[in-house]
Design an enzyme around this catalytic site. Structure first.
Site, PDB file in Angstrom:
ATOM      1  N   HIS A   1      -2.766 -11.342  22.936  1.00 32.48           N
ATOM      2  CA  HIS A   1      -2.035 -11.806  22.655  1.00 32.48           C
ATOM      3  C   HIS A   1      -0.951 -10.305  22.342  1.00 32.48           C
ATOM      4  CE1 HIS A   1      -1.487 -15.988  20.782  1.00 32.48           C
ATOM      5  NE2 HIS A   1      -2.417 -16.421  21.857  1.00 32.48           N
TER       6      HIS A   1
ATOM      7  N   TYR B   1       6.532 -17.155  14.580  1.00 33.65           N
ATOM      8  CA  TYR B   1       7.359 -16.988  13.113  1.00 33.65           C
ATOM      9  C   TYR B   1       9.013 -17.754  12.778  1.00 33.65           C
ATOM     10  CZ  TYR B   1       3.088 -14.689  12.220  1.00 33.65           C
ATOM     11  OH  TYR B   1       1.741 -13.913  12.059  1.00 33.65           O
TER      12      TYR B   1
ATOM     13  N   PRO C   1      -0.589 -14.331   3.575  1.00 33.33           N
ATOM     14  CA  PRO C   1      -1.221 -13.934   5.447  1.00 33.33           C
ATOM     15  C   PRO C   1      -0.030 -13.769   5.736  1.00 33.33           C
ATOM     16  CG  PRO C   1      -0.921 -16.488   4.020  1.00 33.33           C
ATOM     17  CD  PRO C   1      -0.705 -15.475   2.810  1.00 33.33           C
TER      18      PRO C   1
ATOM     19  N   LYS D   1      -2.924  -9.585   7.411  1.00 38.91           N
ATOM     20  CA  LYS D   1      -3.549  -8.379   6.972  1.00 38.91           C
ATOM     21  C   LYS D   1      -5.093  -8.296   6.627  1.00 38.91           C
ATOM     22  CE  LYS D   1      -1.074  -5.950   9.373  1.00 38.91           C
ATOM     23  NZ  LYS D   1      -1.575  -5.333  10.478  1.00 38.91           N
TER      24      LYS D   1
ATOM     25  N   TYR E   1       2.013  -4.743  12.610  1.00 37.27           N
ATOM     26  CA  TYR E   1       1.740  -6.166  13.148  1.00 37.27           C
ATOM     27  C   TYR E   1       0.349  -5.597  13.954  1.00 37.27           C
ATOM     28  CZ  TYR E   1       1.439 -11.456  13.325  1.00 37.27           C
ATOM     29  OH  TYR E   1       0.724 -12.703  13.342  1.00 37.27           O
TER      30      TYR E   1
HETATM   31  C1  PHB Z   1      -4.017 -17.669  11.558  1.00 38.24           C
HETATM   32  O1  PHB Z   1      -3.640 -18.199  12.759  1.00 38.24           O
HETATM   33  O2  PHB Z   1      -4.443 -18.956  10.689  1.00 38.24           O
HETATM   34  C2  PHB Z   1      -2.758 -16.997  11.065  1.00 38.24           C
HETATM   35  C3  PHB Z   1      -2.570 -16.310  11.910  1.00 38.24           C
HETATM   36  C4  PHB Z   1      -1.080 -15.823  11.650  1.00 38.24           C
HETATM   37  C5  PHB Z   1      -0.935 -15.580  10.354  1.00 38.24           C
HETATM   38  C6  PHB Z   1      -1.286 -16.037   9.176  1.00 38.24           C
HETATM   39  C7  PHB Z   1      -2.521 -17.282  10.128  1.00 38.24           C
HETATM   40  O3  PHB Z   1       0.659 -14.727   9.957  1.00 38.24           O
END
Ligand code: PHB
Ligand code: APR
Length: 389
Positions: A72, A199, A292, A296, A382
């Site tokens: 990505h 997000y 999460p 990280k 990130y």
């Molecule tokens: C996930 O794909 O489970 C996932 C992705 C990004 C995050 C947390 C979990 O910040």
């Protein structure tokens, strides 16, 4: 039995450490309370930093990741009425990979089996002995009920946030922040409705659209602590996701599908220091927990064992203790960087119900999404800083 490094825990930290040590000619024995099937099937996060992928590839663990994972370029940041793509490749020259932790775990289990790694699954009564003496050892009861002892030069505590290793570091200093909300996570057998992660800040609460493959979506909702995942109907889950992710805005549609897994995850930031005591070294969740939101957790565990493996190989193969003596300080630099970034993403994107906070969050989101400096700061963290940062 005798080995060079006794590793407690066969999660990603423990298995990757055993793999990197073996590549450096250092033997290890791994003990794990759960069964192999259980650790292989555990559903966790799914984003790999650029530097994590580089490390896994260099260790010969990149083939399936490259074949089945998705690269990505960045993420979408959104709030009602606006969605912005942050292109990490344009901003900092590197992106991320979507490849489930379950898949990383499967690759590690296969690689360790191919290498004949000694792993004792389904053990109990794991205890650490003489970690600050000259005969460190780990005792346990194996699945046949036999009491065993592993004598080793070093012990690696990779047993997560509920294992015995962290308690064996006396006078550890701990830092904790518990967040007043949780994540309601679902896995669904439906094609993702987005090409890259979304997000979303929303007055009703945060939402995240992630994925596992072209046919499996992973989505999260901010919910109050103590929410019972069984108390929400599928309709309510999809309706809430549609509202918060902006279904119908600018022609974008969220496609619902059969939910195959659901869980509610409390959120906290937790850091313990030091990460070394005598011949005991902590890595991964045994030393730190991050919420999460910054993706990280797994990447920090990978970075820890990258440093720890180098330190133990130098000490045990070349008799050079310098890196081992510096391990805790070196690892903590990245731990706090990732702890800050995860706290920053979490407090920017989760609603508190306070109107003043909401305006601050929206102002920060506009700045991050629309200013080169703001977007670059997020992208750098990130996509991940170099190992050894
Ligand atoms: C996930 O794909 O489970 C996932 C992705 C990004 C995050 C947390 C979990 O910040
Ligand atoms: N003895 C042996 N093994 C133990 C014990 C014990 N007493 N207690 C726990 N374990 C095992 C757990 O069963 C688990 O398999 O230690 C392992 C720890 O693995 P993880 O929790 O996956 O932690 P870590 O390897 O550090 O990986 C961190 O996992 O939880 C995610 O978000 C986290 O992505 C991060 C990553």
């Amino acid at each position: 039995m005798r080995t060079q490094v006794a590793i407690i825990g066969a999660g990603p930290a423990g298995l990757l450490l055993s793999h990197l040590l073996a590549l450096g000619g250092v033997d290890s024995v791994v003990v794990e309370t759960r069964s192999e099937d259980y650790v292989a099937a555990r559903i966790r996060a799914g984003i790999l930093e650029h530097s994590s992928v580089e490390l896994l590839e260099a260790a010969g663990l990149g083939a399936r990741l490259r074949a089945e994972g998705d690269h990505h370029r960045g993420i979408y940041l959104q709030w009602p009425g606006e969605r912005h793509h942050l292109d990490f490749v344009d901003l900092v020259g590197r992106g991320v990979w979507v490849y489930g932790q379950t898949e990383v775990q499967k690759d590690l289990i296969a690689a360790r089996a191919a290498d004949g790694q000694e792993i004792h699954y389904e053990v109990s009564d794991v205890e650490l002995h003489d970690v600050d003496g000259d005969r460190p050892s780990v005792t346990f009861v194996d699945r046949a009920g036999r009491r065993m002892r592993i004598e080793a030069d070093a012990i690696a505590g990779c047993d997560g946030s509920f294992g015995p290793s962290r308690a064996a570091v006396p006078a550890a200093e701990t830092f904790e922040r518990v967040y007043p909300y949780s994540w309601f996570g679902i896995l669904a057998d439906v094609a993702p409705s987005t090409d890259e992660l979304i997000y979303a800040w929303h007055p009703d609460g945060f939402a995240l659209h992630s994925m596992r493959s072209a046919t499996v979506s992973r989505l999260y909702l901010q919910v109050p602590n103590g929410t019972d995942p069984q108390s929400w109907s599928d309709d309510r889950i999809w309706t809430e996701l549609a509202t918060r992710l902006g279904h119908g805005e600018n022609g974008w549609k969220l496609t619902p599908g059969p939910i195959t897994d659901r869980s509610v995850l409390p959120m906290r930031s937790h850091v313990r220091t030091p990460m070394r005591h005598g011949s005991l070294y902590l890595a991964g969740d045994a030393a730190h927990i991050v919420p999460p939101t910054g993706a990280k957790g797994l990447n920090l565990a990978i970075a820890d064992v990258a440093l720890l493996s180098k330190a133990l190989i130098a000490q045990l193969k070349e008799g050079n203790p310098v890196l081992a003596d510096r391990y805790s300080d070196d690892a903590q630099r990245r731990v706090w960087r990732c702890t800050h970034f995860s706290w920053w993403m979490t407090t920017m994107l989760h609603t508190s119900g306070e109107a003043f906070d909401a305006q601050l969050q929206l102002s920060q989101l506009r700045w991050v999404a629309k200013s080169q400096a703001g977007a670059t700061g997020l992208a750098e963290n990130y996509a991940g800083l170099p190992i050894g940062y």
